[in-house]
Write an enzyme that holds these catalytic residues in place. Structure first.
Site, PDB file in Angstrom:
ATOM      1  N   ASP A  92      33.077  42.429  47.736  1.00 42.48           N
ATOM      2  CA  ASP A  92      32.946  43.536  46.782  1.00 42.48           C
ATOM      3  C   ASP A  92      32.569  44.819  47.511  1.00 42.48           C
ATOM      4  O   ASP A  92      33.076  45.905  47.198  1.00 42.48           O
ATOM      5  CB  ASP A  92      31.875  43.231  45.726  1.00 42.48           C
ATOM      6  CG  ASP A  92      32.212  42.028  44.869  1.00 42.48           C
ATOM      7  OD1 ASP A  92      33.401  41.699  44.736  1.00 42.48           O
ATOM      8  OD2 ASP A  92      31.269  41.423  44.323  1.00 42.48           O
ATOM      9  N   ASP A 106      33.251  37.856  34.653  1.00 44.19           N
ATOM     10  CA  ASP A 106      32.777  36.830  33.725  1.00 44.19           C
ATOM     11  C   ASP A 106      31.443  37.313  33.168  1.00 44.19           C
ATOM     12  O   ASP A 106      30.413  37.171  33.822  1.00 44.19           O
ATOM     13  CB  ASP A 106      32.619  35.496  34.452  1.00 44.19           C
ATOM     14  CG  ASP A 106      32.071  34.395  33.561  1.00 44.19           C
ATOM     15  OD1 ASP A 106      31.889  34.639  32.344  1.00 44.19           O
ATOM     16  OD2 ASP A 106      31.822  33.296  34.068  1.00 44.19           O
TER      17      ASP A 106
END
Length: 135
Positions: free
Chosen positions: A60, A80
């Site tokens: 990330d 999620d």
């Protein structure tokens, strides 16, 4: 265009299905992804995907660095929201960077479809101007 693809574990199947469904659009662009997501996309589609580390291991942040250098044009990040993520600060930082650098970001399949259709029509070509590609 330079496109980043990221998906949390429970969303990886959705990402693979999404990229497969829009392969005709994605294959016209350069794809970047976090480790496992990129591997799954390549295996399913045969497309070339530049893979970074897995998200919790810095992927990330690697994608965030490209955003900070204004080298990415679109980020599709299937998050999620129902599962705690150990690297949540990195996720938040990535989304913040998209806002700072005006990089379109989709965090669910509905928004991703709108963005990918816009990409197909040329609605995101303004990113080339920002990166200085069009004079």
């Amino acid at each position: 265009m330079e496109i980043a693809l990221i998906a949390h574990d429970k969303k990886k199947d959705d990402m693979v299905r999404f990229v497969t469904a829009y392969k005709h659009i994605f294959q016209e662009h350069h794809l970047f992804a976090t480790g496992t997501t990129g591997k799954r996309i390549t295996e399913a589609t045969g497309m070339s995907v530049h893979r970074f580390q897995s998200g919790p291991y810095g992927g990330d942040q690697e994608i965030g660095a490209l955003i900070a250098k204004n080298l990415l044009d679109l980020v599709i990040f299937f998050r999620d929201p129902l599962t705690a993520q150990p690297h949540e600060p990195d996720v938040s930082a990535l989304m913040r960077l998209c806002d700072v650098y005006s990089v379109p970001l989709a965090t669910n399949m509905g928004t991703a479809e709108v963005l990918i259709r816009g990409l197909e029509k040329g609605d995101i070509s303004w990113r080339s101007i920002i990166r200085g590609e069009i004079q």
